[in-house]
Design a protein around this motif. Structure first.
Motif, PDB file in Angstrom:
ATOM      1  N   GLY A 103     -41.520 -20.727  42.005  1.00 19.37           N
ATOM      2  CA  GLY A 103     -41.719 -19.552  41.200  1.00 19.37           C
ATOM      3  C   GLY A 103     -42.887 -19.242  40.346  1.00 19.37           C
ATOM      4  N   GLY A 104     -43.755 -20.468  40.320  1.00 22.03           N
ATOM      5  CA  GLY A 104     -45.120 -20.132  39.810  1.00 22.03           C
ATOM      6  C   GLY A 104     -44.913 -19.618  38.086  1.00 22.03           C
ATOM      7  N   THR A 105     -45.518 -18.566  37.989  1.00 22.20           N
ATOM      8  CA  THR A 105     -45.639 -18.036  36.556  1.00 22.20           C
ATOM      9  C   THR A 105     -44.189 -17.516  36.036  1.00 22.20           C
ATOM     10  OG1 THR A 105     -46.767 -16.741  34.942  1.00 22.20           O
ATOM     11  CG2 THR A 105     -46.169 -15.808  37.117  1.00 22.20           C
ATOM     12  N   TRP A 106     -43.413 -17.199  36.990  1.00 21.43           N
ATOM     13  CA  TRP A 106     -42.090 -16.797  36.621  1.00 21.43           C
ATOM     14  C   TRP A 106     -41.148 -18.063  36.604  1.00 21.43           C
ATOM     15  CZ3 TRP A 106     -42.293 -12.153  34.920  1.00 21.43           C
ATOM     16  CH2 TRP A 106     -43.544 -11.455  35.323  1.00 21.43           C
ATOM     17  N   HIS A 107     -41.546 -19.313  36.913  1.00 22.90           N
ATOM     18  CA  HIS A 107     -40.807 -20.467  36.319  1.00 22.90           C
ATOM     19  C   HIS A 107     -41.320 -21.042  35.104  1.00 22.90           C
ATOM     20  CE1 HIS A 107     -38.980 -24.370  36.549  1.00 22.90           C
ATOM     21  NE2 HIS A 107     -40.018 -24.953  36.585  1.00 22.90           N
ATOM     22  N   VAL A 108     -42.437 -21.108  34.923  1.00 23.50           N
ATOM     23  CA  VAL A 108     -43.170 -21.690  33.678  1.00 23.50           C
ATOM     24  C   VAL A 108     -42.965 -20.816  32.469  1.00 23.50           C
ATOM     25  CG1 VAL A 108     -45.192 -22.230  32.522  1.00 23.50           C
ATOM     26  CG2 VAL A 108     -44.831 -23.007  35.098  1.00 23.50           C
ATOM     27  N   ASN A 109     -43.097 -19.295  32.756  1.00 20.48           N
ATOM     28  CA  ASN A 109     -42.792 -18.672  31.565  1.00 20.48           C
ATOM     29  C   ASN A 109     -41.456 -18.073  31.418  1.00 20.48           C
ATOM     30  OD1 ASN A 109     -45.814 -17.849  30.308  1.00 20.48           O
ATOM     31  ND2 ASN A 109     -45.999 -17.791  32.549  1.00 20.48           N
ATOM     32  N   ARG A 110     -40.960 -18.147  29.905  1.00 20.26           N
ATOM     33  CA  ARG A 110     -39.479 -17.654  29.629  1.00 20.26           C
ATOM     34  C   ARG A 110     -39.545 -17.100  28.292  1.00 20.26           C
ATOM     35  NH1 ARG A 110     -39.567 -23.206  30.036  1.00 20.26           N
ATOM     36  NH2 ARG A 110     -39.131 -24.327  28.204  1.00 20.26           N
ATOM     37  N   TYR A 111     -40.745 -16.900  27.655  1.00 20.67           N
ATOM     38  CA  TYR A 111     -40.830 -16.562  26.213  1.00 20.67           C
ATOM     39  C   TYR A 111     -40.110 -15.005  26.151  1.00 20.67           C
ATOM     40  CZ  TYR A 111     -44.643 -13.262  28.376  1.00 20.67           C
ATOM     41  OH  TYR A 111     -45.243 -12.476  28.920  1.00 20.67           O
ATOM     42  N   PRO A 112     -39.600 -14.737  24.939  1.00 19.19           N
ATOM     43  CA  PRO A 112     -38.761 -13.490  24.644  1.00 19.19           C
ATOM     44  C   PRO A 112     -39.594 -12.243  25.009  1.00 19.19           C
ATOM     45  CG  PRO A 112     -38.573 -15.066  22.784  1.00 19.19           C
ATOM     46  CD  PRO A 112     -39.534 -15.609  23.777  1.00 19.19           C
ATOM     47  N   GLY A 113     -38.914 -11.467  25.949  1.00 18.38           N
ATOM     48  CA  GLY A 113     -39.637 -10.142  26.060  1.00 18.38           C
ATOM     49  C   GLY A 113     -40.505 -10.168  27.531  1.00 18.38           C
ATOM     50  N   LEU A 114     -40.206 -11.416  28.139  1.00 16.40           N
ATOM     51  CA  LEU A 114     -41.145 -11.363  29.446  1.00 16.40           C
ATOM     52  C   LEU A 114     -40.528 -10.403  30.342  1.00 16.40           C
ATOM     53  CD1 LEU A 114     -42.976 -13.098  31.291  1.00 16.40           C
ATOM     54  CD2 LEU A 114     -40.909 -14.621  31.682  1.00 16.40           C
ATOM     55  N   ALA A 115     -41.692  -9.839  30.949  1.00 18.60           N
ATOM     56  CA  ALA A 115     -41.228  -8.776  32.228  1.00 18.60           C
ATOM     57  C   ALA A 115     -42.182  -8.562  33.102  1.00 18.60           C
ATOM     58  CB  ALA A 115     -40.659  -7.642  31.606  1.00 18.60           C
ATOM     59  N   VAL A 116     -42.241  -8.293  34.132  1.00 14.12           N
ATOM     60  CA  VAL A 116     -43.374  -7.812  34.947  1.00 14.12           C
ATOM     61  C   VAL A 116     -44.028  -6.608  34.307  1.00 14.12           C
ATOM     62  CG1 VAL A 116     -42.120  -6.056  36.444  1.00 14.12           C
ATOM     63  CG2 VAL A 116     -44.015  -7.241  37.223  1.00 14.12           C
ATOM     64  N   ASP A 117     -45.347  -6.531  34.492  1.00 18.33           N
ATOM     65  CA  ASP A 117     -46.156  -5.233  33.611  1.00 18.33           C
ATOM     66  C   ASP A 117     -46.698  -4.282  34.520  1.00 18.33           C
ATOM     67  OD1 ASP A 117     -48.298  -6.785  34.974  1.00 18.33           O
ATOM     68  OD2 ASP A 117     -49.280  -6.718  33.308  1.00 18.33           O
ATOM     69  N   ILE A 118     -45.956  -4.284  35.791  1.00 17.56           N
ATOM     70  CA  ILE A 118     -46.083  -2.930  36.473  1.00 17.56           C
ATOM     71  C   ILE A 118     -44.695  -2.635  37.361  1.00 17.56           C
ATOM     72  CG2 ILE A 118     -48.472  -3.290  37.294  1.00 17.56           C
ATOM     73  CD1 ILE A 118     -47.746  -4.559  39.843  1.00 17.56           C
ATOM     74  N   PRO A 119     -44.575  -1.411  37.926  1.00 17.48           N
ATOM     75  CA  PRO A 119     -43.162  -1.100  38.209  1.00 17.48           C
ATOM     76  C   PRO A 119     -42.885  -2.336  39.294  1.00 17.48           C
ATOM     77  CG  PRO A 119     -44.402   0.769  38.104  1.00 17.48           C
ATOM     78  CD  PRO A 119     -45.295  -0.130  37.932  1.00 17.48           C
ATOM     79  N   SER A 120     -41.519  -2.744  39.302  1.00 16.87           N
ATOM     80  CA  SER A 120     -41.120  -3.752  40.066  1.00 16.87           C
ATOM     81  C   SER A 120     -40.831  -3.554  41.490  1.00 16.87           C
ATOM     82  CB  SER A 120     -39.411  -3.987  39.721  1.00 16.87           C
ATOM     83  OG  SER A 120     -39.410  -4.329  38.222  1.00 16.87           O
ATOM     84  N   ALA A 121     -40.908  -2.044  41.936  1.00 12.42           N
ATOM     85  CA  ALA A 121     -40.882  -1.885  43.272  1.00 12.42           C
ATOM     86  C   ALA A 121     -42.161  -2.256  44.090  1.00 12.42           C
ATOM     87  CB  ALA A 121     -40.736  -0.318  43.589  1.00 12.42           C
ATOM     88  N   THR A 122     -43.200  -2.364  43.154  1.00 10.02           N
ATOM     89  CA  THR A 122     -44.589  -2.556  43.791  1.00 10.02           C
ATOM     90  C   THR A 122     -44.897  -3.994  43.791  1.00 10.02           C
ATOM     91  OG1 THR A 122     -45.717  -2.249  41.498  1.00 10.02           O
ATOM     92  CG2 THR A 122     -45.219  -0.398  42.967  1.00 10.02           C
ATOM     93  N   TYR A 123     -44.057  -5.103  42.725  1.00 13.50           N
ATOM     94  CA  TYR A 123     -44.349  -6.207  42.593  1.00 13.50           C
ATOM     95  C   TYR A 123     -43.322  -7.000  43.108  1.00 13.50           C
ATOM     96  CZ  TYR A 123     -46.058 -10.391  39.979  1.00 13.50           C
ATOM     97  OH  TYR A 123     -46.416 -11.727  39.744  1.00 13.50           O
ATOM     98  N   SER A 124     -43.429  -6.981  44.602  1.00 13.33           N
ATOM     99  CA  SER A 124     -42.741  -7.613  45.586  1.00 13.33           C
ATOM    100  C   SER A 124     -43.193  -7.853  46.790  1.00 13.33           C
ATOM    101  CB  SER A 124     -41.249  -7.230  45.701  1.00 13.33           C
ATOM    102  OG  SER A 124     -41.335  -5.872  45.907  1.00 13.33           O
ATOM    103  N   TYR A 125     -42.926  -8.473  47.868  1.00  9.64           N
ATOM    104  CA  TYR A 125     -43.305  -8.515  49.022  1.00  9.64           C
ATOM    105  C   TYR A 125     -42.897  -7.195  49.655  1.00  9.64           C
ATOM    106  CZ  TYR A 125     -43.880 -13.641  48.684  1.00  9.64           C
ATOM    107  OH  TYR A 125     -44.181 -14.867  48.118  1.00  9.64           O
TER     108      TYR A 125
END
Length: 493
Positions: A41-63
């Motif tokens: 998971g890379g950064t999405w495994h390492v990071n888990r701080y409060p408020g963590l979310a993708v910073d662009i629309p989810s539909a574009t942040y995926s294969y």
């Protein structure tokens, strides 16, 4: 001596998984994915701080080839990105290649045997015909160089190593940093801390976050009619391309796009912060786009709360109980939160020592001869090597655009190699130099060259002051060239 593996991929984040998927498509199945962390998971495994979310629309942040119709919000929280990574690994059977807790210390091209020897911190080396590094752009945490920081007697938390068990409620908290991570984190800390002081070196451009829960009816439509989600993805990408990419990389041609982005952020700040002094302190002095902007509806209002303080005077020192600023001011704290980002250029380009043909050290060569990589993936004197986080490789605002562009490049490159009956490839010096000249010329049209970027302290710029991280072209151009670059730009053997 035959290599143990067809390919070794360093990194089990989205970049490494994309590379493995593409290698599978090309017929390579004897793969090894080495990951230093305990899971994928890379950064999405390492990071888990409060408020963590993708910073662009989810539909574009995926294969694009593996859309997820089940995002709960337009900007999905981090836990959902982690689950999406696990879904991809399971569906494409990638876990069988992964070896976790494996710290790669270096890789050397073995000329005699025409393969790579990859060294590990523990255990013997492994060999592979091809080496692909997918260590991510933001993977090496940066600790600030502040006098006395190691003497602080309270709790210290870096955002990449969040302590879920530590309760910030009722504590006096200091946050150092106001980048994209801090923009997500600060409002959450403000909700529970007794007192919060934010130490800001450089303000950040923040625009409204048009976030909302995705209705179940929409999710069902995405799942039943995938075209609807592709349309949403295309719309989101186009809007981001216009405001963020075109306005930054094509500033000379489209200055109005940049101006619109700046005005959008300024209006957002005026709406949310009435105090003119506070508003001035939160307003960047650098041109819009010199540093990656972000989205938030809660960041600015956090500073209007009575118990939240913005400190813009530089830190002089930290001692056992607090922080002293250069003007002699002092604040006692219980918790020190480091939202100080990542050591991008010094520790990440490259993340490991890589020695190519004729003993060329990639890190030293980059620093002596400018940071460069043909089409963002290949470097002369480094045969059978694909670098998935390289100079001029980042295209568009979504990392997945970069990943899929590189997968497309791999498809054309490995396909040509196979048709020729070859097993080795290497980009020519002439092709690399021509690409570098073209990218350098295009940067002349960007905000990085024409704007006021000196106060930005942006990771876009390397130690030489060159903005060599982003590819200065449209996303469509990057995708097109990845599937049509001249095959003569490589030699095959």
């Amino acid at each position: 001596m035959n290599a143990q593996y067809d390919a070794v991929v360093v990194g089990a984040g989205f970049g490494g998984m994309g590379a493995a998927i593409q290698l599978n498509r090309l017929g390579y199945d004897n793969l090894l994915i080495l990951e230093r962390e305990s899971d994928l998971g890379g950064t999405w495994h390492v990071n888990r701080y409060p408020g963590l979310a993708v910073d662009i629309p989810s539909a574009t942040y995926s294969y694009s080839f593996e859309p997820n119709p089940h995002w709960s919000r337009l900007f999905a929280p981090g836990a959902e990105l982690k689950r999406y990574a696990e879904h991809v690994a399971d569906k494409y059977r990638l876990r069988r290649y992964m070896r976790f807790g494996s710290v790669v210390t270096g890789a050397v091209w073995d000329e005699a045997n025409a393969h790579w020897t990859v060294s590990l911190a523990e255990g013997g080396p492994v060999t592979a015909k091809y080496l692909l590094t997918a260590t991510g752009f933001l993977s090496q945490p940066k600790k600030p160089d502040i006098a006395g920081i190691d003497t602080f007697g309270g709790k210290v938390i870096h955002t990449t190593a969040w302590d879920d068990e530590y309760d910030l409620a009722g504590k006096r908290v200091a946050v150092i940093g106001t980048g994209a991570t801090a923009v997500q984190l600060i409002p959450e800390i403000a909700k529970i801390a007794r007192e919060l002081t934010v130490y800001q070196r450089t303000p950040i451009w923040v625009s409204p976050k048009l976030d909302f829960p995705v209705p179940k009816a929409v999710r069902r439509a995405f799942a039943a009619v995938p075209f609807t989600q592709r349309a949403a993805r295309l719309t989101g990408t186009a809007l981001l391309e216009l405001m963020m990419v075109s306005g930054v990389l094509h500033y000379r041609q489209l200055p109005m796009a940049n101006r619109l982005g700046k005005l959008w952020c300024q209006a957002h700040l005026r709406r949310q912060v009435r105090d003119p002094r506070l508003r001035a302190e939160l307003t960047p002095r650098y041109s819009f786009g010199c540093k990656r902007p972000t989205f938030s509806n809660e960041y600015y209002p956090a500073f209007t709360k009575d118990h939240v303080h913005l400190e813009t005077t530089s830190i002089a020192k930290i001692d056992e109980t607090g922080i002293e600023t250069a003007d002699g001011g002092r604040r006692e704290i219980d918790v020190l939160v480091l939202a100080t980002g990542f050591d991008l250029w010094e520790a990440n380009f490259p993340a490991i020592e890589i020695i190519g043909r004729d003993g060329r050290n990639l890190g030293k060569w980059w620093r002596k001869n400018r940071f460069q990589a043909y089409e963002g993936v290949a470097i002369p004197k480094f045969p059978n090597f694909i670098s998935l986080n390289s100079p001029y490789s980042y295209s568009g605002l979504s990392y997945f655009t970069t990943i899929e562009t590189q997968m497309r490049h791999m498809d054309r490159l490995f396909g040509a190699m196979r048709r020729r009956g070859a097993t080795e490839f290497e980009v020519t010096r002439e092709a690399n130099d021509a690409f570098l000249d073209r990218m350098t010329e295009r940067l002349g049209d960007s905000i990085f060259t024409l704007g006021n970027c000196a106060p930005a302290n942006s990771y876009y710029f390397n130690p030489h002051g060159e903005a060599t991280l982003l590819r200065p072209s449209s996303t469509l151009n990057a995708i097109k060239e990845a599937g049509s670059f001249p095959l003569e730009d490589y030699t095959f053997a």
